[in-house]
Every structure is written in structure tokens, then in C-alpha cells.
Design a protein around this motif. Structure first.
Motif, mmCIF file in Angstrom:
data_model
loop_
_atom_site.group_PDB
_atom_site.id
_atom_site.type_symbol
_atom_site.label_atom_id
_atom_site.label_comp_id
_atom_site.label_asym_id
_atom_site.label_seq_id
_atom_site.Cartn_x
_atom_site.Cartn_y
_atom_site.Cartn_z
ATOM 1 N N LYS A 146 0.820 -1.219 0.000
ATOM 2 C CA LYS A 146 0.000 0.000 0.000
ATOM 3 C C LYS A 146 0.850 1.264 0.000
ATOM 4 O O LYS A 146 0.327 2.374 -0.092
ATOM 5 C CB LYS A 146 -0.924 0.006 1.221
ATOM 6 C CG LYS A 146 -2.025 -1.044 1.158
ATOM 7 C CD LYS A 146 -2.924 -0.959 2.402
ATOM 8 C CE LYS A 146 -4.062 -1.957 2.312
ATOM 9 N NZ LYS A 146 -4.936 -1.897 3.534
ATOM 10 N N LYS A 147 2.179 1.075 0.115
ATOM 11 C CA LYS A 147 3.134 2.194 0.108
ATOM 12 C C LYS A 147 2.859 3.183 1.241
ATOM 13 O O LYS A 147 2.831 4.398 1.045
ATOM 14 C CB LYS A 147 3.122 2.928 -1.243
ATOM 15 C CG LYS A 147 3.322 2.048 -2.448
ATOM 16 C CD LYS A 147 4.633 1.302 -2.375
ATOM 17 C CE LYS A 147 4.862 0.461 -3.634
ATOM 18 N NZ LYS A 147 5.712 -0.686 -3.441
ATOM 19 N N ILE A 148 2.677 2.651 2.448
ATOM 20 C CA ILE A 148 2.460 3.518 3.603
ATOM 21 C C ILE A 148 3.358 3.053 4.748
ATOM 22 O O ILE A 148 3.672 1.869 4.883
ATOM 23 C CB ILE A 148 0.986 3.515 4.073
ATOM 24 C CG1 ILE A 148 0.501 2.082 4.337
ATOM 25 C CG2 ILE A 148 0.093 4.221 3.082
ATOM 26 C CD1 ILE A 148 -0.898 2.013 4.923
ATOM 27 N N GLY A 149 3.773 4.000 5.574
ATOM 28 C CA GLY A 149 4.602 3.680 6.720
ATOM 29 C C GLY A 149 3.773 3.297 7.930
ATOM 30 O O GLY A 149 2.535 3.234 7.870
ATOM 31 N N PRO A 161 17.180 2.670 8.764
ATOM 32 C CA PRO A 161 16.287 2.512 9.923
ATOM 33 C C PRO A 161 15.067 3.418 9.853
ATOM 34 O O PRO A 161 14.186 3.348 10.706
ATOM 35 C CB PRO A 161 17.173 2.893 11.112
ATOM 36 C CG PRO A 161 18.562 2.972 10.589
ATOM 37 C CD PRO A 161 18.457 3.274 9.150
ATOM 38 N N ARG A 162 14.993 4.271 8.854
ATOM 39 C CA ARG A 162 13.922 5.250 8.731
ATOM 40 C C ARG A 162 12.601 4.584 8.345
ATOM 41 O O ARG A 162 12.583 3.553 7.679
ATOM 42 C CB ARG A 162 14.332 6.284 7.671
ATOM 43 C CG ARG A 162 13.341 7.393 7.416
ATOM 44 C CD ARG A 162 13.958 8.425 6.500
ATOM 45 N NE ARG A 162 13.017 9.473 6.130
ATOM 46 C CZ ARG A 162 13.349 10.594 5.486
ATOM 47 N NH1 ARG A 162 14.615 10.795 5.163
ATOM 48 N NH2 ARG A 162 12.448 11.498 5.182
ATOM 49 N N ASN A 163 11.494 5.188 8.760
ATOM 50 C CA ASN A 163 10.164 4.692 8.417
ATOM 51 C C ASN A 163 9.933 4.770 6.908
ATOM 52 O O ASN A 163 10.603 5.527 6.207
ATOM 53 C CB ASN A 163 9.097 5.517 9.141
ATOM 54 C CG ASN A 163 7.823 4.738 9.402
ATOM 55 O OD1 ASN A 163 7.537 3.750 8.730
ATOM 56 N ND2 ASN A 163 7.059 5.186 10.390
ATOM 57 N N PHE A 164 8.990 3.967 6.420
ATOM 58 C CA PHE A 164 8.691 3.953 4.984
ATOM 59 C C PHE A 164 8.212 5.333 4.525
ATOM 60 O O PHE A 164 7.387 5.975 5.158
ATOM 61 C CB PHE A 164 7.612 2.911 4.674
ATOM 62 C CG PHE A 164 7.315 2.780 3.204
ATOM 63 C CD1 PHE A 164 7.939 1.804 2.439
ATOM 64 C CD2 PHE A 164 6.414 3.635 2.580
ATOM 65 C CE1 PHE A 164 7.675 1.695 1.084
ATOM 66 C CE2 PHE A 164 6.148 3.532 1.224
ATOM 67 C CZ PHE A 164 6.779 2.553 0.474
ATOM 68 N N LYS A 165 8.744 5.742 3.356
ATOM 69 C CA LYS A 165 8.315 6.993 2.743
ATOM 70 C C LYS A 165 8.592 6.911 1.254
ATOM 71 O O LYS A 165 9.611 6.366 0.833
ATOM 72 C CB LYS A 165 9.074 8.171 3.353
ATOM 73 C CG LYS A 165 8.656 9.531 2.822
ATOM 74 C CD LYS A 165 9.466 10.647 3.482
ATOM 75 C CE LYS A 165 9.087 12.015 2.924
ATOM 76 N NZ LYS A 165 9.890 13.101 3.534
ATOM 77 N N LYS A 166 7.669 7.421 0.451
ATOM 78 C CA LYS A 166 7.833 7.387 -1.002
ATOM 79 C C LYS A 166 7.806 8.798 -1.542
ATOM 80 O O LYS A 166 6.882 9.570 -1.279
ATOM 81 C CB LYS A 166 6.729 6.555 -1.658
ATOM 82 C CG LYS A 166 6.965 6.240 -3.131
ATOM 83 C CD LYS A 166 5.911 5.255 -3.655
ATOM 84 C CE LYS A 166 6.258 4.737 -5.049
ATOM 85 N NZ LYS A 166 6.307 5.781 -6.087
#
Length: 447
Positions: free
Chosen positions: A172-175, A426-431
């Protein structure tokens, strides 16, 4: 017995081949080849027999010297095994097949007989060594069993729901919520510390005692080092030397191994021979440099430039902290809680390599220089994979993710050939357009 992805591959082979081909399961020692194959046999066949050639009698091994009469062969084999003949459609497992090359050669005749299914397991180094006088069967497929990947580790820990949630968020491309993200990263760092060797994971689940866990890992490391010394003696290589140099080379981000005791020509020949043997052991993952990252990496592979990674990062962790025996519990806890104030870049780069290889991908890397205002600047992309006609670059960051100059320059040079670009950190998901900040724990979920 842990749930493993190899079970799906084994089932696909069984249904697809219907006994028309044998299957060779390769992999490093202690990754669970025999256990996985025998578990599959118990669950998918009414009858099976495992023949361990490492301890088989001379009578059993000599049976494979003559297959001129297939009925007589099976009569001799089952008598030697002291069992009744297996019913048609049963599975016969040739375990540690390197100890009986004639059994591997027999696969052609046995498969043509269409009586049974056949799976072989073994060490690739020994298998290749023992094929000079035999005909390699074309009716043989092969797959590799790696250490548990992160998804398999989550399954083993009873966290199937977490694995599914990670895949769902990736698709879903979300963090994640920041608190959940921190927890997921802590679980992943536990995997970095423990690794994916089945016996080690089992010890972790049963004891949570890091001294016992580390003892299991060091036992495997010692076994590997003994094996490498045997290979060196047998093939006149320097596998054990290279193995011990790997942490230093990863720390220095270097692709050259220092062999000052031999001349330049011997260096090249010896290193090539050694590298071949190391790759065959499946103890390491070799990532070559490609000269043209626009696609078809193998066509532009630079055989003289490569990076070596340990096949299991948990073993690497023990190798790195081998001198901290009196403070092991504290070291592991600080690693898991992200309080270990040392450069962990080499561990996370290693585990990124491991994750890509576990997905069946063959990563390469790319490095180049550009003249910027009279100054030579060096750039490097840690990993490249080629999927669906596009080059996919991966940059691995242990801490700082703001410096993405290599990815930016790479995009300028090869814009039309590039698909999504990943910064693994280590960073949260982001597009951001085609740039994806991917947390380490999501690597297993990439398509």
C-alpha cells in the motif's frame, strides 16, 4: 521444524516434474537441508527412504556400481538397506550425495525408470570435486536453501501477523505509526543479532540466553573455519584467509584483498581459484561490480572487482564481537535496543545483501568517478538488481539518510533505465516519486 519457503519450491518441483527429474538441494552446512527435505517427505509422500551416504555401508554404496539391470539393482539396494521394496511413487532421498558420486550419476537411469521420486542433498564443493569420472545427469534440477530470511524468522517466532502486516504496508506504500515502527526495528535488530541458522534460532526461542545462542553460532563458525582449512589443503587455496579478512574489508568498504606474500600474477590466479571455492561453499555471498548498469549485468561483470558478504549475518555478528565474551549479554541487548555506539553499517549492508540473495536475486554493485569543478568525486551504488526490464538501485544507510548524492548522480546518468530507487535504512517507509525510503524490515517484501 520451522516453516520454510523451500517447501513451496519442493511442492512445485513434485507437481511439475511428476518424477521426470531429480532435485538437488544445495546450501551451506547447518542451514537445514536434510531437515527440510525429510519434513517435506513425511508430509507429502506416503512412503520415503533417506539414504545418508556419509554413513552408508560399503554394501549400499557398491550397489550403485551396476545399473545394467534395474530390477536387480533395486533388489540389491533394498536388501542392503534391510527394508521392503518401496511402493511406486515413493520418494528416495540421497543425503550427502557427494560421498557417493555413482549415486548421482545413477539419477539418469533411475528417473527414466519412473518408479520413484528422487531428491539429493549435499555440499557443492565436494559434489564438484567428485564428478571427474561420472556423467552429470541432465535430468537434475537444483535449488539453494539459505539461512532463514527475516520473514521466516518472524514465522519461527510466532509473528506471522507481523510479517503479513509489513507486506501489506509495503504494497500500500504507507509507513507505520512511529511507535510501531520502533518496535518493528527492534525485532529486526534481534534478527541481525541472532541470524537465520536453524539451530541458533531454535536455541533463541527455547532459552533467550545470549551466551547459549552465541555458543551455537561460534560452533558453526568454528566448523566453517575447519571446513575452509580442509578446502585450502585440498585445493591449494586461501579460503580461510579471505574469510578472516572479510570484516576488515567490509569496514573499509574495500574490494581488494591484501595478499602481500605472493606476486601479482599469483595473486590474481590464486584469488580467482579461492573465490570459486568460497562461492561453492555457500558460506558467502559474492556481489560483483558491473561496468554497465543499464541492464544485462552479467554481460558487463567485472570479475576482478567484487564484495564478499557472510551468508548469515548472525554469524557475522559473532565474528565481529568475538572479543567481547565477558560482556556478551550486554553487547546483544545494546545491539537490539540500538544503544551500541559503534558503526553498524557493515552489519546492515551484509544483511541487505542476504535479504536480496534470499529472494533469489543476483545483486551487483556499481562505482564510478566524475570530475566536478576540477575535483574527482567518487560514487557508488551498494546493490543493483534487474527486474522487469528496469535497473533497481539500493543504497544502504545505517544512520544518516540525507546524503543521496550517488543515487542522484546515478539517476542523471541512467534515467531511462531506472525503476524505483531505494534507500534502505532505519527510517520509516516513505515514497517520494520513484525514491523509496525502505526500512530494513521491509526488504523481504519487495516484489
Amino acid at each position: 521444524m520451522f516453516k520454510r519457503k523451500i517447501f513451496k519450491l519442493l511442492m512445485e518441483w513434485k507437481n511439475r516434474s511428476n518424477g521426470s527429474s531429480a532435485l538437488l538441494v544445495e546450501g551451506a552446512r547447518r542451514v537445514g537441508k536434510t531437515t527440510a527435505v525429510e519434513y517435506f517427505a513425511k508430509n507429502e509422500f506416503k512412503n520415503y527412504k533417506l539414504i545418508d551416504f556419509s554413513i552408508a555401508s560399503k554394501l549400499i554404496i557398491d550397489t550403485f556400481n551396476d545399473l545394467s539391470n534395474i530390477e536387480k539393482f533395486f533388489e540389491r539396494l533394498f536388501l542392503a538397506l534391510e527394508i521392503k521394496p518401496l511402493p511406486k511413487g515413493s520418494l528416495i532421498i540421497f543425503d550427502e550425495v557427494q560421498f557417493c558420486p555413482k549415486a548421482r550419476q545413477a539419477i539418469k537411469t533411475l528417473v527414466a525408470d519412473k518408479r520413484y521420486f528422487y531428491i539429493e542433498t549435499g555440499s557443492l564443493v565436494s559434489i564438484k570435486e567428485n564428478v571427474d569420472d561420472i556423467l552429470i545427469p541432465s535430468e537434475e534440477e537444483n535449488i539453494t536453501l539459505n539461512p532463514l530470511d527475516y520473514e521466516e524468522f518472524l514465522w519461527a517466532c510466532g509473528l506471522e501477523h507481523e510479517a503479513e502486516l509489513i507486506k501489506e504496508h509495503f504494497n500500500k506504500k504507507i509507513g507505520f505509526n512511529p511507535d510501531i515502527h520502533r518496535k518493528l526495528m527492534q525485532n529486526f535488530r534481534t534478527y541481525v543479532a541472532i541470524g537465520g541458522m536453524p539451530k541458533v534460532v531454535d536455541t533463541y526461542l527455547k532459552t533467550k540466553d545470549y551466551f547459549q545462542i552465541d555458543r551455537e553460532k561460534r560452533n558453526i563458525v568454528n566448523l566453517y573455519e575447519q571446513d575452509l582449512k580442509k578446502i585450502d589443503n585440498r585445493f591449494n587455496t586461501i579460503c580461510s584467509l579471505i574469510w578472516k579478512q572479510m570484516p576488515f574489508m567490509l569496514t573499509k568498504h574495500s574490494t581488494r584483498f591484501i595478499l602481500s606474500s605472493i606476486n601479482e600474477r599469483a595473486d590474481s590466479i590464486l584469488l580467482t581459484k579461492t573465490l570459486d571455492k568460497l562461492i561453492e561453499t555457500k558460506m558467502i555471498n559474492c556481489v560483483y561490480k558491473c561496468s554497465d548498469p543499464s541492464g544485462g549485468f552479467a554481460l558487463s561483470k567485472d570479475a576482478n572487482s567484487f564484495k564478499l558478504y557472510y551468508a548469515d549475518t548472525g554469524l557475522f555478528t559473532s565474528i565481529v564481537y568475538m572479543n567481547n565474551l565477558n560482556d556478551l549479554d550486554n553487547v546483544y541487548q545494546r545491539l537490539i535496543l540500538d544503544n551500541l555506539h559503534t558503526n553498524l553499517g557493515m552489519l546492515f549492508e551484509n544483511i541487505s545483501s542476504q535479504a536480496l540473495v534470499s529472494k533469489g536475486l543476483e545483486p551487483y554493485y556499481y562505482a564510478w568517478e566524475d570530475n566536478k569543478n576540477g575535483k574527482i568525486k567518487k560514487y557508488e551504488i551498494d546493490f543493483l538488481v534487474y527486474e522487469n526490464g528496469k535497473t533497481i538501485p539500493f543504497e544502504v544507510k545505517s544512520r544518516n539518510v540525507s546524503n543521496k548524492s550517488s543515487l542522484d548522480e546515478f539517476r542523471i546518468k541512467f534515467a531511462k533505465k531506472i525503476g524505483d530507487k531505494y534507500i534502505v535504512s532505519p527510517r520509516n517507509f516513505k515514497k517520494e516519486d520513484k525514491l523509496i525510503y525502505l526500512p530494513y524490515y521491509m526488504l523481504f517484501a519487495i516484489d
